[in-house]
Design an enzyme around this catalytic site. Structure first.
Site, mmCIF file in Angstrom:
data_model
loop_
_atom_site.group_PDB
_atom_site.id
_atom_site.type_symbol
_atom_site.label_atom_id
_atom_site.label_comp_id
_atom_site.label_asym_id
_atom_site.label_seq_id
_atom_site.Cartn_x
_atom_site.Cartn_y
_atom_site.Cartn_z
ATOM 1 N N CYS A 81 33.159 40.597 18.753
ATOM 2 C CA CYS A 81 34.171 40.201 17.834
ATOM 3 C C CYS A 81 34.139 39.034 17.761
ATOM 4 O O CYS A 81 34.552 38.302 18.488
ATOM 5 C CB CYS A 81 35.391 41.191 18.477
ATOM 6 S SG CYS A 81 36.539 41.577 16.883
ATOM 7 N N LEU A 82 34.672 38.718 16.423
ATOM 8 C CA LEU A 82 35.005 37.008 16.226
ATOM 9 C C LEU A 82 35.859 36.981 15.740
ATOM 10 O O LEU A 82 37.291 35.895 16.182
ATOM 11 C CB LEU A 82 34.339 37.473 14.373
ATOM 12 C CG LEU A 82 33.589 36.945 13.743
ATOM 13 C CD1 LEU A 82 32.940 37.233 12.437
ATOM 14 C CD2 LEU A 82 32.142 35.832 14.941
ATOM 15 N N HIS A 138 38.210 48.811 13.410
ATOM 16 C CA HIS A 138 39.628 47.589 13.344
ATOM 17 C C HIS A 138 41.002 48.303 12.357
ATOM 18 O O HIS A 138 41.675 47.262 12.729
ATOM 19 C CB HIS A 138 38.836 46.426 12.524
ATOM 20 C CG HIS A 138 38.551 44.731 13.650
ATOM 21 N ND1 HIS A 138 39.021 44.706 13.971
ATOM 22 C CD2 HIS A 138 36.762 44.958 13.861
ATOM 23 C CE1 HIS A 138 38.487 44.064 14.901
ATOM 24 N NE2 HIS A 138 37.502 43.727 14.834
ATOM 25 N N HIS A 149 32.522 49.579 15.318
ATOM 26 C CA HIS A 149 33.483 48.985 15.637
ATOM 27 C C HIS A 149 34.154 48.381 14.266
ATOM 28 O O HIS A 149 35.444 48.392 14.929
ATOM 29 C CB HIS A 149 32.373 48.010 15.454
ATOM 30 C CG HIS A 149 32.999 46.168 16.194
ATOM 31 N ND1 HIS A 149 33.052 45.807 17.639
ATOM 32 C CD2 HIS A 149 33.813 45.429 15.755
ATOM 33 C CE1 HIS A 149 34.014 45.011 18.087
ATOM 34 N NE2 HIS A 149 33.918 44.515 16.688
ATOM 35 N N GLU A 150 33.860 47.816 13.275
ATOM 36 C CA GLU A 150 34.723 47.741 12.350
ATOM 37 C C GLU A 150 35.327 48.908 11.355
ATOM 38 O O GLU A 150 36.946 48.534 11.674
ATOM 39 C CB GLU A 150 33.400 47.553 10.712
ATOM 40 C CG GLU A 150 32.510 46.349 11.273
ATOM 41 C CD GLU A 150 33.744 44.732 11.955
ATOM 42 O OE1 GLU A 150 34.529 44.840 11.577
ATOM 43 O OE2 GLU A 150 32.724 44.210 12.503
ATOM 44 N N GLN A 190 41.326 41.679 10.209
ATOM 45 C CA GLN A 190 40.764 40.574 10.965
ATOM 46 C C GLN A 190 40.964 39.361 10.772
ATOM 47 O O GLN A 190 40.800 38.370 10.627
ATOM 48 C CB GLN A 190 39.174 40.343 11.438
ATOM 49 C CG GLN A 190 39.271 41.771 12.381
ATOM 50 C CD GLN A 190 37.791 41.453 12.340
ATOM 51 O OE1 GLN A 190 36.516 42.032 11.520
ATOM 52 N NE2 GLN A 190 37.109 40.917 13.428
ATOM 53 N N GLY A 215 29.930 41.767 11.279
ATOM 54 C CA GLY A 215 30.597 42.416 11.031
ATOM 55 C C GLY A 215 31.606 41.933 10.924
ATOM 56 O O GLY A 215 32.106 40.800 11.668
HETATM 57 NI NI NI Z 1 35.932 43.119 15.557
#
Ligand code: NI
Length: 187
Positions: A107-108, A153, A149-150, A64, A59
């Protein structure tokens, strides 16, 4: 069906978009609604998918990559070349189950940090797809988890803000070079 955004699920030598990491204030700015779903938005979605696959993510949210637009991409089956990814524009969670569950998240934007987070088990979400068509989706399991989660963000929230075990969280962040002060706990 109208043309879908076709992106090969592979790692590129260089991802088209640059990731931002915990501690960078761009991750804390809320994203704006997208009013016009045009080629520019579709290009962004494509590049976000390419970046997500290049970084081994499932995701990715536009903040991000430093873009404050309400756009997320999700693919819970990155190893299945034929399974289409999801592109969610202006996503809104309509319903969340009372029932919650615990799952380890990563998370990236916080590489190598994996911690348990409690969230509703099932959700229903509305959004527009990359053609501007309104969509509704009921999700459970991993998909519900990633979408929540996304969407966090898009609101400037990162998963470590939701971790209940603060001792473990601080240890893990420190171990991987992140400042504990970058966390903004949500209640
Ligand atoms: Ni994330």
């Amino acid at each position: 069906m109208t043309a879908q955004i076709l992106v090969e699920k592979k790692k590129l030598a260089k991802a088209p978009l640059e990731l931002h990491y915990l501690g960078d204030r761009v991750l804390r700015q809320p994203a704006k609604r997208i009013t016009k779903i045009d080629d520019e938005v579709r290009l962004l979605a494509r590049q976000m998918l390419q970046t997500m696959y290049s970084e081994d993510g499932i995701g990715l949210a536009a903040p991000q990559v430093g873009i404050h637009k309400q756009l997320i991409v999700v693919d819970c089956e990155p190893d299945q070349p034929e399974a289409p990814p999801l592109i969610l524009i202006n996503p809104v969670i309509l319903k969340s189950s009372q029932k919650q569950c615990v799952t380890q998240e990563g998370c990236l934007s916080i590489p190598q940090v994996f911690l348990d987070v409690v969230r509703p088990e099932n959700i229903e979400v509305s959004f527009k797809d990359e053609q501007g068509r309104p969509q509704r989706l009921k999700a459970d399991g991993l998909l519900a988890r990633v979408i929540q989660h996304e969407i966090d963000h898009l609101n400037g929230v990162v998963f470590v803000d939701r971790v209940e075990n603060t001792l473990m969280r601080n240890q893990e962040l420190t171990k991987h070079g992140f400042a504990v002060g970058s966390v903004k706990p949500v209640q």
